[in-house]
Design an enzyme around this catalytic site. Structure first.
Site, short mmCIF file in Angstrom:
data_model
loop_
_atom_site.label_atom_id
_atom_site.label_comp_id
_atom_site.label_asym_id
_atom_site.label_seq_id
_atom_site.Cartn_x
_atom_site.Cartn_y
_atom_site.Cartn_z
CG ASP A 11 3.96 2.46 -1.53
OD1 ASP A 11 4.40 3.57 -1.87
OD2 ASP A 11 4.47 1.77 -0.64
CG ASP A 108 5.22 7.39 -0.37
OD1 ASP A 108 4.66 7.45 0.73
OD2 ASP A 108 6.32 6.81 -0.56
CD GLU A 109 2.35 4.46 3.22
OE1 GLU A 109 2.05 3.26 3.06
OE2 GLU A 109 3.19 4.83 4.07
#
Length: 350
Positions: A11, A108-109
């Site tokens: 993350d 974002d992950e």
């Protein structure tokens, strides 16, 4: 698809704000708020905030004007989605260089399925991932290590910012038993309140709850599911398929409230045209159309309709959006209008 020995959840820390700080190094260390046109005197909401801004209570989804009141010294930056997509793709390319299965979960992950020799030391792998992302992109990330996606995702929360944390069946009760039920990934505030009405306020209490009672109160599927989460169980399969958006949406926040239905329909038509362009660019037909209306001061309602047949035809999408808009009772001024086209779901897609 892989059923790995370990699942890692990567993350990126304060991703959107971090991208903007990388583009504008003079912002480093300052309270940065990204959202809308970057002007807190105009309407818009916070997309993300740097850790320095979060210390003042600024968070995603907050009106920019509220953010400015809470953090008068904040630097406001306009949102730039194409830039974030480009950086995200670079990060995912770095992750794919490791001997793991990469399942992209968003900008974002990502989840990493780890098996074989590299699984012997997941902390070492997590550290290598963090260094590679930092060296190649300049971004910081946290890495959670778990025995399934649920525990890996929760572990990342304990690893932030920029650390590594392992959460598995070995330390599950020590770490999670005393925490509120909405600490679990998949339990939101509404479910927390429903569980509290049943006298269940902690993860340990949920894990010990009578499964028949949970099924009766929350449903035959959700009741057992939430109890399983409380035991630290979760999906272990990691699939190396590209992240595919489930929908395309556009919305606009009006600088002045609009109460004229015809003007609103004109704004709606312009949004539909933009969404239709996005759908055509994606190359997949839309199966549903949704309209979001935010009435003043801040009451949001959403309505949707399933199309007779999947389509990318702007005329059909516009007609559906207009029909959905007609379901709203516009008896108050409107401050935001949005349109979402949901794609046809592939078989096996939830």
């Amino acid at each position: 698809m892989s059923t790995p020995d370990w699942v890692l959840h990567v993350d990126l820390d304060q991703f959107i704000a971090a991208v903007e700080i990388a583009r504008h190094p003079e912002l480093r260390g300052k309270p940065v708020v990204v959202g809308g046109a970057g002007d807190p005197t105009r309407r818009g909401v916070v997309a993300t905030a740097s850790y320095e801004a979060r210390e003042f209570g600024v968070h995603s989804g907050m009106p920019l004007r509220t953010a400015a009141r809470r953090c008068p010294d904040a630097v406001f930056v306009a949102s730039d989605p194409p830039a974030y997509e480009e950086v995200s793709e670079r990060v995912m390319a770095v992750l794919r260089e490791f001997p793991v299965v990469v399942e992209v979960a968003g900008w974002d992950e990502a989840f990493l399925g780890v098996s074989g020799p590299v699984a012997e030391d997941p902390e070492a792998l997590a550290g290598a991932v963090r260094r590679a992302v930092a060296d190649r992109t300049g971004l910081s990330c946290a890495v959670g290590i778990g025995d399934n996606k649920h525990t890996a995702k929760l572990a990342t929360g304990f690893a932030k910012p920029g650390g590594v944390y392992r959460l598995t069946r070995q330390n599950w009760w020590e770490v999670m038993a005393h925490r509120p039920t909405d600490a679990l990934w998949g339990v939101g505030s509404k479910t927390r309140r429903r569980l509290a009405d049943l006298g269940i306020t902690t993860v340990a209490e949920l894990a010990a709850a009578d499964p028949d009672r949970l099924a009766a109160e929350l449903g035959p599927t959700l009741g057992p599911y939430f109890r399983a989460l409380a035991h630290g169980l979760g999906d272990r399969d990691v699939t190396a398929t590209p992240y595919v958006p489930k929908s395309r949406s556009r919305e606009t926040t009006f600088q002045r409230n609009i109460d004229d239905p015809e003007e609103l329909r004109a704004q709606l038509g312009r949004l539909v045209e933009r969404v239709a362009d996005d759908v055509a660019e994606d190359g997949r037909p839309a199966a549903r159309v949704a309209v979001k209306v935010r009435f003043a001061p801040f009451i949001t309602q959403t309505r949707s309709v399933t199309l007779p047949a999947p389509t990318s035809d702007v005329t059909v999408l516009a007609r559906a959006a207009d029909d959905v808009f007609g379901r709203f009772t516009v008896d108050r001024p409107v401050r935001l209008l949005g349109v979402r086209a949901e794609f046809v779901r592939e078989s096996g897609q939830e």
